[in-house]
Design an enzyme around this catalytic site. Structure first.
Site, PDB file in Angstrom:
ATOM      1  N   SER A   1      47.990  60.151  57.840  1.00 43.72           N
ATOM      2  CA  SER A   1      47.046  60.678  56.848  1.00 43.72           C
ATOM      3  C   SER A   1      46.699  62.117  57.208  1.00 43.72           C
ATOM      4  CB  SER A   1      45.757  59.850  56.860  1.00 43.72           C
ATOM      5  OG  SER A   1      44.735  60.516  56.142  1.00 43.72           O
TER       6      SER A   1
ATOM      7  N   TYR B   1      39.510  56.224  61.775  1.00 43.65           N
ATOM      8  CA  TYR B   1      40.750  56.368  60.985  1.00 43.65           C
ATOM      9  C   TYR B   1      41.547  57.584  61.461  1.00 43.65           C
ATOM     10  CZ  TYR B   1      43.440  56.568  56.550  1.00 43.65           C
ATOM     11  OH  TYR B   1      44.424  56.599  55.577  1.00 43.65           O
TER      12      TYR B   1
HETATM   13  P1  NAP Z   1      45.719  49.905  49.885  1.00 43.05           P
HETATM   14  O1  NAP Z   1      45.982  50.049  48.436  1.00 43.05           O
HETATM   15  O2  NAP Z   1      44.358  49.548  50.356  1.00 43.05           O
HETATM   16  O3  NAP Z   1      46.790  48.869  50.508  1.00 43.05           O
HETATM   17  C1  NAP Z   1      46.709  48.526  51.854  1.00 43.05           C
HETATM   18  C2  NAP Z   1      47.829  47.550  52.181  1.00 43.05           C
HETATM   19  O4  NAP Z   1      47.774  47.253  53.587  1.00 43.05           O
HETATM   20  C3  NAP Z   1      47.717  46.227  51.446  1.00 43.05           C
HETATM   21  O5  NAP Z   1      49.004  45.785  51.086  1.00 43.05           O
HETATM   22  C4  NAP Z   1      47.123  45.294  52.498  1.00 43.05           C
HETATM   23  O6  NAP Z   1      47.468  43.926  52.326  1.00 43.05           O
HETATM   24  C5  NAP Z   1      47.811  45.842  53.727  1.00 43.05           C
HETATM   25  N1  NAP Z   1      47.142  45.437  54.960  1.00 43.05           N
HETATM   26  C6  NAP Z   1      45.870  45.702  55.338  1.00 43.05           C
HETATM   27  N2  NAP Z   1      45.627  45.161  56.545  1.00 43.05           N
HETATM   28  C7  NAP Z   1      46.767  44.540  56.927  1.00 43.05           C
HETATM   29  C8  NAP Z   1      47.148  43.790  58.076  1.00 43.05           C
HETATM   30  N3  NAP Z   1      46.293  43.583  59.081  1.00 43.05           N
HETATM   31  N4  NAP Z   1      48.412  43.272  58.119  1.00 43.05           N
HETATM   32  C9  NAP Z   1      49.278  43.475  57.105  1.00 43.05           C
HETATM   33  N5  NAP Z   1      48.977  44.186  55.995  1.00 43.05           N
HETATM   34  C10 NAP Z   1      47.743  44.706  55.916  1.00 43.05           C
HETATM   35  O7  NAP Z   1      46.073  51.265  50.653  1.00 43.05           O
HETATM   36  P2  NAP Z   1      46.995  52.508  50.246  1.00 43.05           P
HETATM   37  O8  NAP Z   1      46.127  53.570  49.692  1.00 43.05           O
HETATM   38  O9  NAP Z   1      48.187  52.063  49.488  1.00 43.05           O
HETATM   39  O10 NAP Z   1      47.402  52.994  51.712  1.00 43.05           O
HETATM   40  C11 NAP Z   1      48.664  52.729  52.298  1.00 43.05           C
HETATM   41  C12 NAP Z   1      48.785  53.545  53.573  1.00 43.05           C
HETATM   42  O11 NAP Z   1      48.635  54.931  53.256  1.00 43.05           O
HETATM   43  C13 NAP Z   1      47.703  53.236  54.614  1.00 43.05           C
HETATM   44  O12 NAP Z   1      48.235  53.301  55.904  1.00 43.05           O
HETATM   45  C14 NAP Z   1      46.703  54.364  54.422  1.00 43.05           C
HETATM   46  O13 NAP Z   1      45.958  54.615  55.581  1.00 43.05           O
HETATM   47  C15 NAP Z   1      47.626  55.504  54.055  1.00 43.05           C
HETATM   48  N6  NAP Z   1      46.967  56.594  53.324  1.00 43.05           N
HETATM   49  C16 NAP Z   1      46.410  56.392  52.112  1.00 43.05           C
HETATM   50  C17 NAP Z   1      45.801  57.454  51.463  1.00 43.05           C
HETATM   51  C18 NAP Z   1      45.150  57.327  50.104  1.00 43.05           C
HETATM   52  O14 NAP Z   1      44.523  58.294  49.661  1.00 43.05           O
HETATM   53  N7  NAP Z   1      45.299  56.225  49.408  1.00 43.05           N
HETATM   54  C19 NAP Z   1      45.762  58.713  52.067  1.00 43.05           C
HETATM   55  C20 NAP Z   1      46.347  58.877  53.309  1.00 43.05           C
HETATM   56  C21 NAP Z   1      46.958  57.819  53.940  1.00 43.05           C
HETATM   57  P3  NAP Z   1      46.538  42.920  51.416  1.00 43.05           P
HETATM   58  O15 NAP Z   1      46.398  43.602  50.103  1.00 43.05           O
HETATM   59  O16 NAP Z   1      47.336  41.671  51.360  1.00 43.05           O
HETATM   60  O17 NAP Z   1      45.237  42.779  52.132  1.00 43.05           O
END
Ligand code: NAP
Length: 246
Positions: free
Chosen positions: A145, A158
């Site tokens: 991130s 984070y």
């Molecule tokens: P999201 O929509 O909240 O999805 C998170 C995913 O992680 C879900 O599939 C969830 O599974 C899974 N997960 C959570 N805890 C887990 C565990 N202990 N074991 C296995 N799976 C787990 O998040 P996103 O925005 O798509 O983010 C994806 C990645 O990008 C993350 O690493 C996040 O930190 C990074 N990121 C996101 C942003 C942003 O602005 N969105 C920015 C920078 C980085 P369930 O749904 O089954 O619980």
């Protein structure tokens, strides 16, 4: 569930039930990969991802396990390895936030984010790399991130976890570079997913030179590039996908 076949490469994507992980699963399927869709609790979301994978002509399986749980991860990976003959791509995408000003942060909030990101990296990447080393090929991409590079108010846990992911990835990249395995990091900025549901989006947009949020697909396309032969000489790198934020 569609089982593994012998003639297509395999991509394991953690956290594939929604958001960026789902977009990565679909993008990898479009590129000809069988997809293992890991998730924690959202079975319907994982099934929807599998449906979207099928819609683009791909196949795969859903694999529920908690990447922060060592024993559960090893058991699940053994089943996956016995189902699929190869493991060509790993995307460490699973992530969560538990924001709080550091001075108010409970140990639980600190630990849960660090454990998911860093224990998750260890629990899944190490056994997958063992397989890739035998194969003498493979690509690993971890989703960090912008917070792991710049820091962010209210996100010490984070930011620490994501900075750790960058350090671990760069170290591992140098260890396996001569074995035909590449390890890179994608560092998204603000991406429109459930994760940023509560974020002050209008305020944050002012900090983004492109003045808009990114899409999950824009992140997924960079991941797909890093996993492809087009990135054959790219390893140990952190690629930001953030609309121009520094
Ligand atoms: P999201 O929509 O909240 O999805 C998170 C995913 O992680 C879900 O599939 C969830 O599974 C899974 N997960 C959570 N805890 C887990 C565990 N202990 N074991 C296995 N799976 C787990 O998040 P996103 O925005 O798509 O983010 C994806 C990645 O990008 C993350 O690493 C996040 O930190 C990074 N990121 C996101 C942003 C942003 O602005 N969105 C920015 C920078 C980085 P369930 O749904 O089954 O619980």
């Amino acid at each position: 569930m569609t089982m593994g076949t012998t003639n297509k490469p395999v991509a394991l994507v953690t956290g594939g039930s929604k958001g960026i992980g789902r977009a990565i699963c679909v993008e990898m399927a479009k590129s000809g990969y069988q997809v293992v869709i890991n998730y924690l609790s959202d079975t319907d979301g994982a099934r929807e991802t599998l449906a979207q994978v099928s819609q683009v002509g791909g196949n795969g399986i859903c694999a529920q396990f908690d990447v922060s749980d060592y024993a559960a991860s090893q058991t699940a990976l053994q089943t996956i390895f016995s189902t699929f003959p190869s493991m060509d791509v790993l995307v460490n995408n699973a992530g969560r936030i538990a924001d709080e000003l550091f001075i108010m942060m409970t140990q639980d909030k600190w630990r849960s984010v660090i454990d998911l990101t860093l224990q998750g990296f260890y629990n899944v990447t190490r056994p997958v790399l063992e397989k890739m080393v035998v194969q003498k090929r493979g690509a690993v991409v971890s989703i960090a991130s912008v917070a792991g590079i710049m820091g962010n108010r209210g996100q010490a846990n984070y930011a620490a976890a994501k900075a750790g992911l960058i350090g671990a990835s760069r170290s591992v990249a140098s260890e396996v570079a001569r074995l035909g395995i590449r390890v890179n990091v994608v560092a998204p900025g603000l991406i429109q997913t459930d994760m940023i549901h509560d974020a002050p989006v209008q305020k944050i947009k002012g900090l983004i030179p492109m003045a808009r949020l990114g899409t999950a697909e824009e992140v997924a396309r960079v991941v797909r590039f890093l996993c492809s032969e087009d990135a054959a000489y790219v390893t140990g790198q952190v690629i930001s996908v953030n609309g121009g934020m520094f």
